[in-house]
Design a protein around this motif. Structure first.
Motif, PDB file in Angstrom:
ATOM      1  N   THR A 105       6.698   1.913   8.397  1.00  0.00           N
ATOM      2  CA  THR A 105       6.466   2.867   7.091  1.00  0.00           C
ATOM      3  C   THR A 105       6.698   1.691   5.751  1.00  0.00           C
ATOM      4  O   THR A 105       6.538   0.701   5.951  1.00  0.00           O
ATOM      5  CB  THR A 105       7.455   3.977   6.930  1.00  0.00           C
ATOM      6  OG1 THR A 105       8.701   3.400   7.260  1.00  0.00           O
ATOM      7  CG2 THR A 105       7.064   5.136   7.966  1.00  0.00           C
ATOM      8  N   PRO A 120      13.872   5.850   0.922  1.00  0.00           N
ATOM      9  CA  PRO A 120      14.332   5.023   2.289  1.00  0.00           C
ATOM     10  C   PRO A 120      15.994   5.106   2.597  1.00  0.00           C
ATOM     11  O   PRO A 120      16.294   4.836   1.273  1.00  0.00           O
ATOM     12  CB  PRO A 120      13.661   3.814   2.451  1.00  0.00           C
ATOM     13  CG  PRO A 120      13.512   3.208   1.036  1.00  0.00           C
ATOM     14  CD  PRO A 120      13.196   4.687   0.187  1.00  0.00           C
ATOM     15  N   CYS A 180      13.081   7.014   6.742  1.00  0.00           N
ATOM     16  CA  CYS A 180      13.786   8.041   6.195  1.00  0.00           C
ATOM     17  C   CYS A 180      13.432   9.325   7.150  1.00  0.00           C
ATOM     18  O   CYS A 180      12.673   9.107   7.953  1.00  0.00           O
ATOM     19  CB  CYS A 180      13.869   8.575   4.722  1.00  0.00           C
ATOM     20  SG  CYS A 180      12.431   9.643   4.355  1.00  0.00           S
ATOM     21  N   CYS A 236       7.557   9.477   8.166  1.00  0.00           N
ATOM     22  CA  CYS A 236       6.190   9.096   8.334  1.00  0.00           C
ATOM     23  C   CYS A 236       5.700   8.181   9.532  1.00  0.00           C
ATOM     24  O   CYS A 236       6.423   7.219   9.584  1.00  0.00           O
ATOM     25  CB  CYS A 236       5.675   8.210   6.889  1.00  0.00           C
ATOM     26  SG  CYS A 236       6.520   9.036   5.436  1.00  0.00           S
TER      27      CYS A 236
HETATM   28  S1  SF4 Z   1       8.761   9.034   2.825  1.00  0.00           S
HETATM   29 FE1  SF4 Z   1      10.540   8.313   4.086  1.00  0.00          FE
HETATM   30  S2  SF4 Z   1       9.676   7.570   5.877  1.00  0.00           S
HETATM   31 FE2  SF4 Z   1       8.018   7.837   4.748  1.00  0.00          FE
HETATM   32  S3  SF4 Z   1       7.844   5.727   3.745  1.00  0.00           S
HETATM   33 FE3  SF4 Z   1       9.310   6.993   2.375  1.00  0.00          FE
HETATM   34  S4  SF4 Z   1      11.258   6.389   3.095  1.00  0.00           S
HETATM   35 FE4  SF4 Z   1       9.817   5.820   4.649  1.00  0.00          FE
END
Ligand code: SF4
Ligand code: SF4
Length: 352
Positions: free
Chosen positions: A123, A132, A167, A171
């Protein structure tokens, strides 16, 4: 005026002639060596795909370098895989070895086929996202450096797919990977009442919390967080910049294992947490790379041929996995969310 709503270009305009001519008529494929796939069609025509690792986050210069290679050996054709590897598509067999030699000389990593570790789906991390709990590119580079021997060989019990999400939005593929790296917070959000008053839609903010930890505070035109109910998911910060949750000292990484998406042999499954927290020790994340290598080597030493990580753990039992891996089992690993009952043991069958 520029043409609008035209959608992506038709992929068929970019296919090598051998794919167009044999479209839907492929008979079989084999893997003559790690990183090289050979597809043979009903007509006897063959296509070699040479798979090369990519860091995903690349410069335009990197793309141009790929194009130079594709022009020289593949009549200008290449593709990117769903795990962000690059494949050079060679229809002229006499160009295969010269291509491999050239890639080797340029320092490209050929591999990622068969029973190997392919690229880590990942990600944005600290490069571009605002939510994040860890970085993506840095952790992925550290882990792949450590496990590179498994990218350019095919000596694993089965394919191993890894995913990283910085996080809990996850994703990508972390929830369904053999080994997943997930960024986690460990402290509740810090409310900025001024920002809430100025521009946060309070009902949406309240509704964003999966545990109902946020309630409106009409007197202050703001909200209150019940910290005992908060499990630091950070979803409220996604809804409002007033709920900052990042915390350099307490943010870090959780490791999940055993997920898969394919239907081969066993049904698709979610990955499950086995290590609740490892520190964000940038730039090389030694605790994370070591933990992943330990799990990987245990799987290699004990799995049957063809057994994915989750299938192996299901066969031996999770208790056995924890004792073999020397991982502490804590209450953090016991599901306590809405549908948790299904995850408890409702049988007397277990091993001491
Ligand atoms: S939403 Fe969360 S998992 Fe997706 S890129 Fe941002 S920090 Fe990373
Ligand atoms: S971090 Fe998650 S659990 Fe905690 S208050 Fe925000 S939305 Fe609720």
């Amino acid at each position: 005026m520029a043409k609008l709503d035209q959608g992506p270009p038709n992929y068929k305009d970019m296919l090598p002639p051998v794919i167009l001519e044999n479209y839907g008529k492929w008979k079989y494929h084999e893997i003559p060596r790690p990183g090289v796939l050979k597809h043979v069609s009903e007509s006897g025509a063959a296509l070699y795909s040479v798979r090369v690792g990519s860091p995903r986050l690349v410069s335009i210069d990197f793309i141009r370098d790929l194009c130079v290679v594709a022009d020289e050996y593949c009549d200008g054709h290449l593709r990117f895989t769903t795990r962000n590897n690059v494949e050079f598509l060679v229809s002229d067999e006499s160009k295969l070895q010269p291509l491999l030699d050239s890639l080797d000389a340029k320092g490209y990593c050929v591999g990622g086929t068969g029973a190997s570790i392919s690229n880590i789906v990942h990600t944005q991390g600290w490069v571009h996202c605002h939510t994040p709990a860890t970085d993506a590119s840095g952790v992925v580079k550290a882990v792949m450096d450590d496990l590179y021997e498994y990218f350019n060989s095919m000596k694993l019990p089965a394919k191993l797919k890894m995913g990283l999400a910085c996080c809990l939005n996850m994703c990508g593929a972390a929830h369904c990977s053999d080994i997943a790296i997930v960024g986690v917070h460990r402290t509740p959000p810090r409310i900025n009442h001024e920002i809430i008053r100025k521009g946060t839609e309070i009902p949406s903010l309240v509704a964003s919390c999966p545990t109902g930890a946020i309630r409106p505070d009409p007197k202050n035109k703001s909200v209150i967080v019940n910290e005992d109910k908060c499990m630091y998911c950070g979803n409220c910060y996604t809804m409002s910049p007033a709920m900052e949750i990042y915390d350099p000292k307490n943010d870090g990484i959780a490791i999940l294992i055993g997920g898969k998406t394919s239907n081969a042999r066993s049904a698709p499954s979610f990955s499950r947490m086995v290590i609740p927290f490892l520190p964000n020790n940038a730039p090389r994340w030694p605790e994370t790379t070591e933990a992943i290598r330990n799990i990987l080597e245990l799987w290699i030493a004990n799995a049957h041929k063809g057994e994915r990580v989750g299938e192996w753990v299901e066969r031996i039992g999770w208790e056995k996995f924890f004792s073999m891996a020397g991982l502490p089992f804590s209450s953090m690993l016991i599901d306590d969310y809405i549908f948790s009952r299904e995850t408890f043991r409702t049988s007397a069958s277990f091993k001491y």
